[in-house]
Design a protein around this motif. Structure first.
Motif: not given
Length: 95
Positions: A27-41, A83-87
């Motif tokens: 929760t309080f550790k580092p984050t990164a800015f990602l585009c939605v497709p990369c985050h979902k992938q 972009i659609k992402i599938k598990k």
């Protein structure tokens, strides 16, 4: 426009990715800015435990074989493309 830290594309919409998932104490550790497709992938391929144990940085994610092929492809796509992402089947079987 912002730039995705994983694929390097300029994107209109992005999200904050917890490098250590919140469910794993990030929760309080580092984050990164990602585009939605990369985050979902990322979340389609890896479990939260796997992300927290061995893939807790952008550098480690970029070096992982499972996402390397995706990154090669996504870098060629416009940042405005939906972009659609599938598990992955492998991730589905782990549950």
């Amino acid at each position: 426009m912002d730039v995705c830290e994983l694929c390097g594309r300029s994107v209109v919409k992005g999200t904050s990715h917890h490098l250590t998932p919140k469910e794993e104490g990030g929760t309080f550790k580092p984050t990164a800015f990602l585009c939605v497709p990369c985050h979902k992938q990322i979340h389609a391929i890896y479990t939260n435990q796997e992300l927290s144990v061995r893939l807790d940085s952008i550098k480690k994610l970029k070096e992982d074989d499972k996402i390397r092929c995706y990154l090669k492809w996504i870098k060629k796509q416009p940042g405005t493309k939906s972009i659609k992402i599938k598990k992955s089947h492998e991730r589905s079987r782990k549950k």
